[in-house]
Write a protein that holds these residues in place. Structure first.
Motif, PDB file in Angstrom:
ATOM      1  N   ASP A  76      -3.448   3.596  -0.843  1.00 15.39           N
ATOM      2  CA  ASP A  76      -2.734   4.000  -2.068  1.00 15.39           C
ATOM      3  C   ASP A  76      -3.608   3.756  -3.295  1.00 15.39           C
ATOM      4  OD1 ASP A  76      -0.535   4.661  -0.534  1.00 15.39           O
ATOM      5  OD2 ASP A  76       0.577   2.825  -0.985  1.00 15.39           O
TER       6      ASP A  76
ATOM      7  N   PRO B 246       0.101  10.348  -1.774  1.00 16.38           N
ATOM      8  CA  PRO B 246       1.348   9.640  -2.078  1.00 16.38           C
ATOM      9  C   PRO B 246       2.550  10.179  -1.296  1.00 16.38           C
ATOM     10  CG  PRO B 246       0.104   9.954  -4.089  1.00 16.38           C
ATOM     11  CD  PRO B 246      -0.607  10.731  -3.024  1.00 16.38           C
TER      12      PRO B 246
ATOM     13  N   SER C 261       2.096   8.923   2.184  1.00 14.09           N
ATOM     14  CA  SER C 261       2.355   7.486   2.203  1.00 14.09           C
ATOM     15  C   SER C 261       3.850   7.190   2.204  1.00 14.09           C
ATOM     16  CB  SER C 261       1.681   6.818   0.999  1.00 14.09           C
ATOM     17  OG  SER C 261       1.820   5.420   1.053  1.00 14.09           O
TER      18      SER C 261
END
Length: 809
Positions: free
Chosen positions: A771, A787, A790
């Motif tokens: 990240d 993102p 993630s």
């Protein structure tokens, strides 16, 4: 891009002499545009041999300031940016004696305008992933490495400097070896200014594991189950006694489009035609081996008997099964009456040093075992050479038949021994004798050549070509598309313009369903087999596991989708994935069997993936697993953790118009535009090819430093990694062990663990690291967005935590 230049080295040197004279005779105060027209263009194209097509002027990059570069050079990817200045923007270089190499700090001292130009060019290069920056005012030139991977700031490095055109002429070999197209391709300027030393990446976790990757132990139950699985899925169905029954019940016709592939239907339909360059003079006429009416009758037409019949298909699509089905089921009336020889170049020929000798010996062996024909038996040999023996009796030695019979016999045997000494010719003559005497067609299949090395495949084709042309035989040879294409290029198939019959893969879900049902029939005794005891604990367990697996395949998509896409048309790989699940040390098969007593167990994807990713090992190993590590890096650049996913996204996003293929130059342009250097992209492409994430026309496989294919396309293997695996806790957990982590603090927390709770903690730690690397990379909006990935990964970790609390693996 073809490796051609405007002029040779000598021509370019002569052109530089002319430019020196022109400049001396035409000194002036040219503005930048005129400087470029009169001097810089001539220097680049006439004196350094660049082609116009390799140079783009005023290339635009959308930034906060909307930047344009004066010259961008391609070899074949972006390799150099040149910032042009006016003729009058000169700089002074102190102590010019015999060197052309200076530190950038020394040349900038007292040259404020030059320093600004160097900073500007370096900025352009770094934002576009271009290694070399050059400043030129038409009569002076400076070049340096603007993208370095050795930890040294580019502006603290060195540059090659040519303070005048006379100096360029005096040191022309150095100029040529720094900035000609060939020199840039060979990275000679980097070698001169930076050296070949590559900074060492921090070692991945695997380097600290003493027995890495470790062998995953199986208990007695799992080992026995694995053995029985191989028996019922592989060994028993392949036996001669079950050949017809197996082919009848398990064969799946090729060509049906997958219902679970992540590739589009258009790409699947064009899987073979798109692999060949339509402009290639050696491109074969492609005909599907099967039609709606069945197998093409051209496959056994006499009109093709003087050429080998090519069966074209990728590895593992079922070419061998197609041949067996053709011979045993489709046309037994034709092939059953023929003398049929199948030469397996797979496992049976691996120890053979002379392929032609092996082929001849194998034909002789099969004639003996299948047709009771011994081609070296005395009476048979005499029948083969009957005409020669008659002529021998008419020769000078014929008189010995009456005057000295023993002597005559001796001479006759010597003659026959000479014939037998040429084993290849004798084999050919024997087949001619058999064909005429029995009035039977000779059919020879040279199978599994695609499992051997490239030279062996070429040799196998040449043998097949010779046999088809000169032997009394119909010869079939399966080949991979890339083998054919390479053989045309290298001359092995020179002048040979065949018709090739393409064999498309069958639907993997149908193959798995039929094979597992047949294995179940063996385990249940429906298909008789003395090697299996139906009531043994392991066989009873295997039946339950097979039934559970079949239920999962039939009612749910997650396993079929995984196997279908990771197999990527390779049926062998699909079967391997299934066999590795049964009896895997990573799978509690006893638990599955126990739970299946009441209700059949549904195999979850995470359980299947563990067996598939790890195989027989404790830890993931990139060279021993079918799965690729998308997070791997080649340089100390945290952005590179995302290069492969971005690369695959670029291919998918831009590959709609040309059967999924994207121009390689476009790929480099997109990735260099994000700041990735050519060496990083090279590394990513090589890894992607080796793990079957991408393919190219004729499936050309590149290697580092080689010239890349003109077009690239993402495979289903690559798309499954991108769309499905990146968001899976099981996948990320496996990849951590083989991924270099650049942050020392994070690296200290990446340790070898065993429990599920520890693994979850480690994945979260690694996820946080990624990240942060993404945030610091400051990529513009892209099709790939870490993102989002993630967030999905976090959701999957939460599901894994819930399973763990519920007592599931």
């Amino acid at each position: 891009m073809a490796e051609t230049y405007n002029s040779t080295y000598d021509d370019c040197q002569e052109n530089l002499k002319n430019l020196v004279h022109f400049y001396s005779d035409n000194l002036g105060k040219r503005n930048e545009a005129t400087t470029r027209l009169h001097l810089i263009d001539t220097l680049l194209m006439d004196c350094l041999g660049w082609n116009k097509r390799d140079i783009v002027c005023e290339e635009h990059q959308r930034t906060e300031r909307d930047e344009y570069t004066d010259y961008t050079f391609f070899a074949p990817r972006r390799m150099m940016i040149l910032e042009a200045k006016r003729e009058g923007d000169t700089w002074e270089i102190p102590d010019v004696k015999v060197s052309i190499t200076y530190t950038l700090k020394s040349v900038c001292r007292g040259n404020a305008d030059l320093k600004a130009a160097i900073n500007q060019a370096a900025s352009y290069c770094q934002s576009r992933g271009v290694p070399i920056a050059t400043i030129c005012n038409g009569h002076q030139l400076l070049a340096f490495v603007a993208n370095r991977n050795d930890g040294v700031p580019p502006l603290d490095g060195k540059a090659v400097v040519f303070p005048s055109l006379h100096h360029m002429l005096d040191y022309f070999p150095d100029l040529w070896n720094a900035l000609s197209r060939g020199a840039l391709e060979d990275k000679k300027l980097q070698q001169r200014l930076v050296g070949s030393h590559q900074p060492e990446l921090p070692p991945p976790l695997s380097a600290s594991i003493t027995d890495y990757p470790g062998t995953k132990g199986r208990n007695v139950f799992q080992s026995e189950l694995k053995h029985i699985t191989e028996l019922v899925i592989d060994d028993i169905p392949e036996s001669a006694e079950l050949e017809k029954d197996f082919l009848t019940k398990c064969y799946c016709h090729s060509g049906a489009l997958s219902q679970h592939s992540l590739a589009s239907k258009a790409i699947l339909r064009a899987r073979y035609s798109a692999l060949f360059d339509s402009s290639s003079p050696g491109r074969p006429a492609l005909v599907s081996a099967t039609t709606r009416a069945g197998v093409s009758q051209e496959l056994y037409a006499d009109s093709m008997s003087r050429r080998p019949i090519l069966l074209l298909g990728n590895v593992g699509v079922g070419k061998s099964m197609f041949i067996r089905h053709l011979v045993g089921i489709v046309a037994p009336d034709i092939f059953g009456k023929a003398i049929s020889i199948r030469i397996d170049l797979g496992t049976s020929a691996t120890l053979a040093t002379d392929l032609k000798t092996f082929v001849v010996n194998e034909i002789s062996r099969q004639l003996t075992t299948k047709y009771d024909v011994k081609i070296e038996q005395g009476s048979f040999v005499r029948g083969v050479y009957n005409l020669e023996l008659k002529e021998f009796r008419q020769s000078i030695h014929g008189e010995l038949a009456n005057s000295d019979p023993p002597r005559f016999k001796e001479k006759e045997l010597e003659l026959l021994e000479r014939f037998l000494a040429d084993s290849g010719e004798h084999c050919k003559r024997s087949l001619e004798h058999l064909s005429k005497g029995r009035k039977q067609q000779i059919v020879i299949f040279i199978d599994n050549a695609d499992q051997r090395s490239d030279p062996t495949q070429d040799e196998a084709f040449l043998i097949a070509q010779e046999m088809a042309a000169k032997w009394p035989a119909l010869v079939y040879i399966p080949l991979r598309p890339e083998t054919f294409h390479r053989s045309v290029d290298t001359g092995a198939l020179s002048g040979y313009h065949p018709k090739a019959f393409t064999i498309a893969p069958p639907r993997i879900d149908r193959v798995l369903s039929k094979r597992l049902r047949y294995a179940l029939a063996i385990a249940e005794g429906v298909v008789p087999c003395a090697a299996i005891t139906q009531q043994s604990e392991h066989v009873v367990c295997l039946k339950r596991v097979i039934k559970s697996f079949l239920k999962t395949l039939d009612k749910y998509d997650h396993l079929v989708e995984c196997i279908d896409n990771i197999a990527g048309d390779n049926v062998r790989v699909g079967l391997r994935l299934v066999k590795e699940f049964f009896g895997s040390g990573h799978v509690d098969t006893r638990k599955i069997a126990e739970k299946s007593k009441k209700n059949l167990y549904v195999v979850p994807l995470h359980e299947f993936l563990r067996a598939a990713i790890y195989g027989d090992y404790v830890h993931y190993h990139p060279d021993r697993s079918l799965f690729a590590n998308l997070f791997d890096i080649s340089e100390k650049d945290g952005r590179e953790h995302f290069l492969l996913p971005i690369f695959l996204s670029v291919l998918r996003q831009t590959g709609h118009a040309n059967k999924g293929f994207v121009d390689t130059d476009e790929v480099y342009a997109a990735l260099q535009g994000l700041g990735f250097a050519p060496d990083q992209i090279d590394f990513a492409i090589v890894r992607a090819f080796r793990k079957r994430l991408i393919e190219a026309p004729a499936s050309q496989r590149p290697d580092v430093e080689s010239r890349y294919p003109r077009m690239l396309r993402a495979t289903t293997v690559g798309l499954y990694h991108l769309d499905r695996l990146l968001v899976r806790f099981t996948y990320v957990d496996a990849m951590i062990v083989a991924t270099p982590v650049l942050d020392e603090d994070v690296r200290e927390g990446i340790v070898n663990v065993e429990t599920i709770a520890e693994r979850m903690s480690r994945v979260k730690h690694f996820q946080s690291y990624l990240d942060r690397q993404w945030r610091e990379s400051k990529f513009p909006p892209l099709a790939f967005h870490w993102p989002t990935v993630s967030n999905e990964l976090t959701s999957d970790i939460q599901v894994a935590e819930q399973r763990s609390k519920a007592g599931q693996r």
